[in-house]
Design a protein around this motif. Structure first.
Motif, PDB file in Angstrom:
ATOM      1  N   VAL A 117       0.867  -1.171   0.000  1.00  0.00           N
ATOM      2  CA  VAL A 117       0.000   0.000   0.000  1.00  0.00           C
ATOM      3  C   VAL A 117       0.907   1.225   0.000  1.00  0.00           C
ATOM      4  O   VAL A 117       1.895   1.276   0.738  1.00  0.00           O
ATOM      5  CB  VAL A 117      -0.963   0.001   1.215  1.00  0.00           C
ATOM      6  CG1 VAL A 117      -0.219  -0.061   2.534  1.00  0.00           C
ATOM      7  CG2 VAL A 117      -1.879   1.211   1.172  1.00  0.00           C
ATOM      8  N   ARG A 118       0.596   2.183  -0.869  1.00  0.00           N
ATOM      9  CA  ARG A 118       1.414   3.383  -0.999  1.00  0.00           C
ATOM     10  C   ARG A 118       0.546   4.613  -0.764  1.00  0.00           C
ATOM     11  O   ARG A 118      -0.561   4.722  -1.280  1.00  0.00           O
ATOM     12  CB  ARG A 118       2.059   3.437  -2.385  1.00  0.00           C
ATOM     13  CG  ARG A 118       3.056   2.300  -2.623  1.00  0.00           C
ATOM     14  CD  ARG A 118       4.286   2.439  -1.738  1.00  0.00           C
ATOM     15  NE  ARG A 118       5.231   1.341  -1.914  1.00  0.00           N
ATOM     16  CZ  ARG A 118       5.403   0.356  -1.052  1.00  0.00           C
ATOM     17  NH1 ARG A 118       4.661   0.324   0.059  1.00  0.00           N
ATOM     18  NH2 ARG A 118       6.290  -0.596  -1.278  1.00  0.00           N
ATOM     19  N   GLN A 119       1.097   5.547   0.005  1.00  0.00           N
ATOM     20  CA  GLN A 119       0.366   6.731   0.447  1.00  0.00           C
ATOM     21  C   GLN A 119       0.747   7.945  -0.383  1.00  0.00           C
ATOM     22  O   GLN A 119       1.928   8.241  -0.568  1.00  0.00           O
ATOM     23  CB  GLN A 119       0.685   7.002   1.921  1.00  0.00           C
ATOM     24  CG  GLN A 119       0.075   8.260   2.486  1.00  0.00           C
ATOM     25  CD  GLN A 119      -1.387   8.091   2.827  1.00  0.00           C
ATOM     26  OE1 GLN A 119      -1.777   7.144   3.487  1.00  0.00           O
ATOM     27  NE2 GLN A 119      -2.203   9.039   2.365  1.00  0.00           N
ATOM     28  N   GLY A 133       4.676   0.323 -19.027  1.00  0.00           N
ATOM     29  CA  GLY A 133       5.996  -0.224 -18.749  1.00  0.00           C
ATOM     30  C   GLY A 133       6.120  -0.671 -17.310  1.00  0.00           C
ATOM     31  O   GLY A 133       5.331  -1.491 -16.824  1.00  0.00           O
ATOM     32  N   ASP A 134       7.081  -0.091 -16.600  1.00  0.00           N
ATOM     33  CA  ASP A 134       7.355  -0.488 -15.224  1.00  0.00           C
ATOM     34  C   ASP A 134       6.844   0.527 -14.218  1.00  0.00           C
ATOM     35  O   ASP A 134       7.416   0.696 -13.139  1.00  0.00           O
ATOM     36  CB  ASP A 134       8.853  -0.700 -15.021  1.00  0.00           C
ATOM     37  CG  ASP A 134       9.668   0.567 -15.293  1.00  0.00           C
ATOM     38  OD1 ASP A 134       9.078   1.566 -15.752  1.00  0.00           O
ATOM     39  OD2 ASP A 134      10.886   0.564 -15.033  1.00  0.00           O
ATOM     40  N   ALA A 135       5.730   1.196 -14.558  1.00  0.00           N
ATOM     41  CA  ALA A 135       5.198   2.209 -13.638  1.00  0.00           C
ATOM     42  C   ALA A 135       3.690   2.335 -13.780  1.00  0.00           C
ATOM     43  O   ALA A 135       3.103   1.986 -14.815  1.00  0.00           O
ATOM     44  CB  ALA A 135       5.856   3.567 -13.882  1.00  0.00           C
ATOM     45  N   VAL A 136       3.080   2.840 -12.720  1.00  0.00           N
ATOM     46  CA  VAL A 136       1.660   3.143 -12.721  1.00  0.00           C
ATOM     47  C   VAL A 136       1.502   4.649 -12.566  1.00  0.00           C
ATOM     48  O   VAL A 136       2.219   5.289 -11.790  1.00  0.00           O
ATOM     49  CB  VAL A 136       0.925   2.371 -11.601  1.00  0.00           C
ATOM     50  CG1 VAL A 136       1.533   2.634 -10.245  1.00  0.00           C
ATOM     51  CG2 VAL A 136      -0.564   2.703 -11.574  1.00  0.00           C
ATOM     52  N   ARG A 148       3.031   8.992  -9.758  1.00  0.00           N
ATOM     53  CA  ARG A 148       3.686   7.852 -10.398  1.00  0.00           C
ATOM     54  C   ARG A 148       4.312   6.957  -9.333  1.00  0.00           C
ATOM     55  O   ARG A 148       4.862   7.441  -8.346  1.00  0.00           O
ATOM     56  CB  ARG A 148       4.783   8.330 -11.359  1.00  0.00           C
ATOM     57  CG  ARG A 148       5.528   7.213 -12.089  1.00  0.00           C
ATOM     58  CD  ARG A 148       6.712   7.779 -12.870  1.00  0.00           C
ATOM     59  NE  ARG A 148       7.400   6.762 -13.647  1.00  0.00           N
ATOM     60  CZ  ARG A 148       8.335   5.929 -13.169  1.00  0.00           C
ATOM     61  NH1 ARG A 148       8.690   6.010 -11.891  1.00  0.00           N
ATOM     62  NH2 ARG A 148       8.905   5.032 -13.959  1.00  0.00           N
ATOM     63  N   ALA A 149       4.207   5.642  -9.567  1.00  0.00           N
ATOM     64  CA  ALA A 149       4.873   4.681  -8.686  1.00  0.00           C
ATOM     65  C   ALA A 149       5.468   3.565  -9.532  1.00  0.00           C
ATOM     66  O   ALA A 149       4.824   3.085 -10.468  1.00  0.00           O
ATOM     67  CB  ALA A 149       3.889   4.095  -7.682  1.00  0.00           C
ATOM     68  N   PRO A 150       6.704   3.138  -9.252  1.00  0.00           N
ATOM     69  CA  PRO A 150       7.264   1.990  -9.955  1.00  0.00           C
ATOM     70  C   PRO A 150       6.427   0.738  -9.693  1.00  0.00           C
ATOM     71  O   PRO A 150       5.902   0.551  -8.587  1.00  0.00           O
ATOM     72  CB  PRO A 150       8.665   1.854  -9.344  1.00  0.00           C
ATOM     73  CG  PRO A 150       8.966   3.197  -8.761  1.00  0.00           C
ATOM     74  CD  PRO A 150       7.653   3.736  -8.292  1.00  0.00           C
ATOM     75  N   LEU A 151       6.318  -0.115 -10.701  1.00  0.00           N
ATOM     76  CA  LEU A 151       5.567  -1.365 -10.574  1.00  0.00           C
ATOM     77  C   LEU A 151       6.369  -2.472 -11.248  1.00  0.00           C
ATOM     78  O   LEU A 151       6.568  -2.448 -12.459  1.00  0.00           O
ATOM     79  CB  LEU A 151       4.188  -1.243 -11.214  1.00  0.00           C
ATOM     80  CG  LEU A 151       3.298  -2.475 -11.130  1.00  0.00           C
ATOM     81  CD1 LEU A 151       2.873  -2.749  -9.688  1.00  0.00           C
ATOM     82  CD2 LEU A 151       2.062  -2.319 -12.016  1.00  0.00           C
ATOM     83  N   THR A 152       6.839  -3.435 -10.454  1.00  0.00           N
ATOM     84  CA  THR A 152       7.623  -4.553 -10.965  1.00  0.00           C
ATOM     85  C   THR A 152       7.079  -5.852 -10.386  1.00  0.00           C
ATOM     86  O   THR A 152       6.131  -5.847  -9.586  1.00  0.00           O
ATOM     87  CB  THR A 152       9.105  -4.407 -10.586  1.00  0.00           C
ATOM     88  OG1 THR A 152       9.235  -4.572  -9.157  1.00  0.00           O
ATOM     89  CG2 THR A 152       9.652  -3.045 -10.992  1.00  0.00           C
TER      90      THR A 152
END
Length: 302
Positions: A117-119, A133-136, A148-152
């Protein structure tokens, strides 16, 4: 007029077609019968698994497009998720959920176990998001900026401001729907009825040119050069608009509108189920609305 007629004909020829797997599926789905469970977001996977969020309670429902009823996947209020809007399934089969006024972005596995979970900043309203790609990339309808948040495969990274309101012209008042082709973002702005084009490499923001009408969206679906937008004109005048985009996604030509949603239904978001489109009947105009809360086939457009 000749060019528009030609484009229309080509679109009709290339449109997804119904088949035996879609013709006999329900045209309406009961998501919830719980009072106050006002709906908002939808995601449909290739195998027909459907997820629907509740902005009213934060509950998330799951079912299959072959069955007319969904069941609860995540209970309301769990993990601090008291409201939920946008939802997507990533390439690893995990479920991402925008937490609306909770200012959080949630990541779950297919069993409903919380992974991350990211705030965002307090007071944010995380509305919709897309994966490139590698981000939301997430729209914030309160601060009218993009996060933006990295997503892997390892999970979800830190959620940070990516483009702030002062870098967007004309100044946005309600950012909402968002989609991507991997090169650019298309972001709906409902206060001024425009769609922004955001270059993912340079962060340059421009307005999508729509010479023959208005194009903005609560919910978007991008399929190649075909852009579907749930257009909320208010007063019950809710339709899904279909536009054809040029190669660099700088301009769009409106082709068709669906039939309007039912009175008080307030369709918000849209998803593809093979040869047809589904939208969420949120009832936000008459919130909290009246059960049952449903998803139905978009009338007159596919």
């Amino acid at each position: 007029m000749k060019r528009l007629a030609l484009v229309t004909a080509l679109l009709l020829l290339s449109a997804p077609t119904a088949n035996a797997t879609t013709v006999h599926r329900p045209t309406e789905y009961v998501v919830s019968t719980t009072p106050g469970d006002t709906l908002e977001g939808i995601a449909v996977t290739r195998d027909g698994t459907m997820y629907v969020t509740s902005v009213g309670t934060g509950a998330v429902y799951r079912g299959n497009t072959r069955s007319p009823k969904l069941t609860r996947f995540l209970p309301p209020g769990s993990d601090g998720r008291t409201s939920a809007t946008g939802i997507h399934v990533d390439r690893w089969g995990r479920v991402l959920i925008a937490g609306a006024s909770t200012s959080k972005l949630f990541l779950y596995d297919a069993r409903g176990r919380l992974l991350d979970v990211r705030q965002a900043a307090d007071g944010s309203f995380l509305n919709d998001f897309t994966i490139a790609g590698d981000a939301v990339y997430v729209t914030d309808s309160a601060h009218n900026q993009l996060w933006r948040a990295p997503l892997t495969g390892d999970g979800l990274g830190k959620l940070e401001p990516w483009i702030t309101r002062d870098r967007i012209q004309p100044t946005p008042y309600f950012l909402n729907g968002i989609v991507t082709d991997g090169r650019v973002l298309l972001v709906g702005e409902q206060g001024q009825d425009v769609t922004y084009r955001v270059d993912l490499r340079t962060k340059q923001v421009t307005v999508l040119d729509v010479p023959n009408g208005i194009l903005s969206g609560d919910g978007y679906l991008l399929e190649g050069h075909r852009l579907y937008a749930v257009y909320n004109a208010g007063g019950g005048k809710y339709v899904t608009r279909l536009a054809i985009l040029n190669d660099d996604l700088t301009s769009a030509t409106l082709i068709a509108d669906s039939s309007p949603g039912a009175a008080g239904a307030t369709p918000t978001t849209i998803a593809r189920d093979r040869g047809r489109l589904l939208w969420v009947n949120s009832q936000l105009d008459i919130a909290p609305g009246t059960p049952p809360y449903t998803v139905s086939v978009v009338p007159g457009l596919r």
